[in-house]
Design a protein around this motif. Sequence first.
Motif, PDB file in Angstrom:
ATOM      1  N   ALA A  46      50.020   3.854  -0.600  1.00 39.80           N
ATOM      2  CA  ALA A  46      48.656   4.313  -0.837  1.00 39.80           C
ATOM      3  C   ALA A  46      48.414   4.414  -2.331  1.00 39.80           C
ATOM      4  CB  ALA A  46      48.457   5.683  -0.181  1.00 39.80           C
ATOM      5  N   PHE A  47      47.179   4.635  -2.706  1.00 46.96           N
ATOM      6  CA  PHE A  47      46.903   4.977  -4.091  1.00 46.96           C
ATOM      7  C   PHE A  47      46.113   6.269  -4.083  1.00 46.96           C
ATOM      8  CE2 PHE A  47      43.834   1.758  -2.763  1.00 46.96           C
ATOM      9  CZ  PHE A  47      42.616   2.338  -3.064  1.00 46.96           C
ATOM     10  N   GLY A  48      46.296   7.027  -5.132  1.00 46.89           N
ATOM     11  CA  GLY A  48      45.730   8.366  -5.198  1.00 46.89           C
ATOM     12  C   GLY A  48      46.841   9.334  -5.544  1.00 46.89           C
ATOM     13  N   GLU A  49      46.773  10.530  -4.989  1.00 49.68           N
ATOM     14  CA  GLU A  49      47.751  11.565  -5.311  1.00 49.68           C
ATOM     15  C   GLU A  49      49.164  11.207  -4.837  1.00 49.68           C
ATOM     16  OE1 GLU A  49      48.382  16.388  -4.688  1.00 49.68           O
ATOM     17  OE2 GLU A  49      46.572  15.408  -3.939  1.00 49.68           O
ATOM     18  N   TYR A  50      49.259  10.536  -3.692  1.00 48.73           N
ATOM     19  CA  TYR A  50      50.566  10.159  -3.140  1.00 48.73           C
ATOM     20  C   TYR A  50      50.666   8.644  -3.043  1.00 48.73           C
ATOM     21  CZ  TYR A  50      51.078  15.069  -2.178  1.00 48.73           C
ATOM     22  OH  TYR A  50      51.170  16.432  -2.331  1.00 48.73           O
ATOM     23  N   ASP A  51      51.864   8.142  -3.304  1.00 44.73           N
ATOM     24  CA  ASP A  51      52.100   6.703  -3.303  1.00 44.73           C
ATOM     25  C   ASP A  51      52.585   6.175  -1.962  1.00 44.73           C
ATOM     26  OD1 ASP A  51      51.483   6.517  -6.107  1.00 44.73           O
ATOM     27  OD2 ASP A  51      53.445   7.424  -6.495  1.00 44.73           O
ATOM     28  N   VAL A  52      53.285   7.023  -1.212  1.00 45.67           N
ATOM     29  CA  VAL A  52      53.808   6.648   0.102  1.00 45.67           C
ATOM     30  C   VAL A  52      53.471   7.773   1.077  1.00 45.67           C
ATOM     31  CG1 VAL A  52      55.859   6.082   1.462  1.00 45.67           C
ATOM     32  CG2 VAL A  52      55.693   5.319  -0.909  1.00 45.67           C
ATOM     33  N   ILE A  53      52.956   7.385   2.232  1.00 43.63           N
ATOM     34  CA  ILE A  53      52.643   8.316   3.312  1.00 43.63           C
ATOM     35  C   ILE A  53      53.413   7.832   4.536  1.00 43.63           C
ATOM     36  CG2 ILE A  53      50.802   9.317   4.734  1.00 43.63           C
ATOM     37  CD1 ILE A  53      50.351   9.725   1.705  1.00 43.63           C
ATOM     38  N   ALA A  54      54.137   8.740   5.186  1.00 42.64           N
ATOM     39  CA  ALA A  54      54.894   8.354   6.383  1.00 42.64           C
ATOM     40  C   ALA A  54      54.764   9.440   7.439  1.00 42.64           C
ATOM     41  CB  ALA A  54      56.366   8.145   6.037  1.00 42.64           C
ATOM     42  N   VAL A  55      54.814   9.010   8.681  1.00 52.26           N
ATOM     43  CA  VAL A  55      54.888   9.929   9.810  1.00 52.26           C
ATOM     44  C   VAL A  55      56.278   9.761  10.406  1.00 52.26           C
ATOM     45  CG1 VAL A  55      53.948  10.551  12.069  1.00 52.26           C
ATOM     46  CG2 VAL A  55      52.407   9.804  10.230  1.00 52.26           C
ATOM     47  N   THR A  56      56.996  10.875  10.496  1.00 52.18           N
ATOM     48  CA  THR A  56      58.371  10.850  10.982  1.00 52.18           C
ATOM     49  C   THR A  56      58.555  11.862  12.099  1.00 52.18           C
ATOM     50  OG1 THR A  56      59.016  12.488   9.316  1.00 52.18           O
ATOM     51  CG2 THR A  56      59.310  10.163   8.721  1.00 52.18           C
ATOM     52  N   CYS A  77      61.208  10.378  -7.282  1.00 53.78           N
ATOM     53  CA  CYS A  77      59.975  10.992  -6.781  1.00 53.78           C
ATOM     54  C   CYS A  77      59.501  12.093  -7.715  1.00 53.78           C
ATOM     55  CB  CYS A  77      60.199  11.571  -5.383  1.00 53.78           C
ATOM     56  SG  CYS A  77      60.700  10.341  -4.180  1.00 53.78           S
ATOM     57  N   ARG A  78      58.232  12.043  -8.042  1.00 55.07           N
ATOM     58  CA  ARG A  78      57.605  13.090  -8.847  1.00 55.07           C
ATOM     59  C   ARG A  78      57.232  14.263  -7.954  1.00 55.07           C
ATOM     60  NH1 ARG A  78      52.211  13.232  -9.527  1.00 55.07           N
ATOM     61  NH2 ARG A  78      52.030  11.029  -9.079  1.00 55.07           N
ATOM     62  N   ASN A  79      56.868  13.966  -6.705  1.00 60.44           N
ATOM     63  CA  ASN A  79      56.431  14.998  -5.772  1.00 60.44           C
ATOM     64  C   ASN A  79      56.788  14.563  -4.353  1.00 60.44           C
ATOM     65  OD1 ASN A  79      55.180  17.296  -4.810  1.00 60.44           O
ATOM     66  ND2 ASN A  79      53.109  16.476  -4.988  1.00 60.44           N
ATOM     67  N   VAL A  80      57.287  15.510  -3.566  1.00 60.80           N
ATOM     68  CA  VAL A  80      57.602  15.269  -2.156  1.00 60.80           C
ATOM     69  C   VAL A  80      56.980  16.410  -1.364  1.00 60.80           C
ATOM     70  CG1 VAL A  80      59.427  15.074  -0.431  1.00 60.80           C
ATOM     71  CG2 VAL A  80      59.780  14.130  -2.721  1.00 60.80           C
ATOM     72  N   LYS A  81      56.158  16.061  -0.392  1.00 61.02           N
ATOM     73  CA  LYS A  81      55.495  17.073   0.430  1.00 61.02           C
ATOM     74  C   LYS A  81      55.731  16.747   1.899  1.00 61.02           C
ATOM     75  CE  LYS A  81      50.950  19.080   1.298  1.00 61.02           C
ATOM     76  NZ  LYS A  81      49.512  19.016   0.947  1.00 61.02           N
ATOM     77  N   THR A  82      56.175  17.748   2.656  1.00 65.18           N
ATOM     78  CA  THR A  82      56.409  17.585   4.088  1.00 65.18           C
ATOM     79  C   THR A  82      55.528  18.571   4.832  1.00 65.18           C
ATOM     80  OG1 THR A  82      58.698  16.934   3.683  1.00 65.18           O
ATOM     81  CG2 THR A  82      58.149  17.648   5.916  1.00 65.18           C
ATOM     82  N   THR A  83      54.759  18.070   5.783  1.00 65.13           N
ATOM     83  CA  THR A  83      53.857  18.897   6.575  1.00 65.13           C
ATOM     84  C   THR A  83      54.208  18.747   8.044  1.00 65.13           C
ATOM     85  OG1 THR A  83      52.099  18.498   4.961  1.00 65.13           O
ATOM     86  CG2 THR A  83      51.433  19.362   7.119  1.00 65.13           C
ATOM     87  N   PRO A  84      54.587  19.847   8.724  1.00 63.98           N
ATOM     88  CA  PRO A  84      54.799  19.774  10.173  1.00 63.98           C
ATOM     89  C   PRO A  84      53.469  19.492  10.865  1.00 63.98           C
ATOM     90  CG  PRO A  84      55.754  21.792   9.260  1.00 63.98           C
ATOM     91  CD  PRO A  84      54.905  21.173   8.192  1.00 63.98           C
TER      92      PRO A  84
END
Length: 109
Positions: A46-56, A77-84
């Motif tokens: 993606a482009f914007g705040e996050y470069d990679v978006i994944a559903v795991t 990685c500059r930033n890693v965010k995990t959302t349940p």
Amino acid sequence: MPTYLQQVSYTPEAWKALVQNPQNRLEAVRPAIERLGGKLITGWFAFGEYDVIAVTEFPTNVEAAAIAVAFAAGGACRNVKTTPLLSAEEAVQAIKKAAGSGYRAATAG
């Protein structure tokens, strides 16, 4: 299995390395996810705040946290965010439980 949204931003150094050696990082991280008992459902660049978006999916929060820590510790990685993520059914169950929790807001009369 619980589902998670993983969002990753790369460092400038990581982008430089990818420009020099283009590769599908989703496929590159799949073995690490699977080694932790997880599954890469889908992902996008993606482009914007996050470069990679994944559903795991992972067996528990511990494994989901472990992959997030591994991503962060790798240095690319500059930033890693995990959302349940909750299914609609799980959300309804949570809402019903909230209604019976007896919680009273500070602003309630």
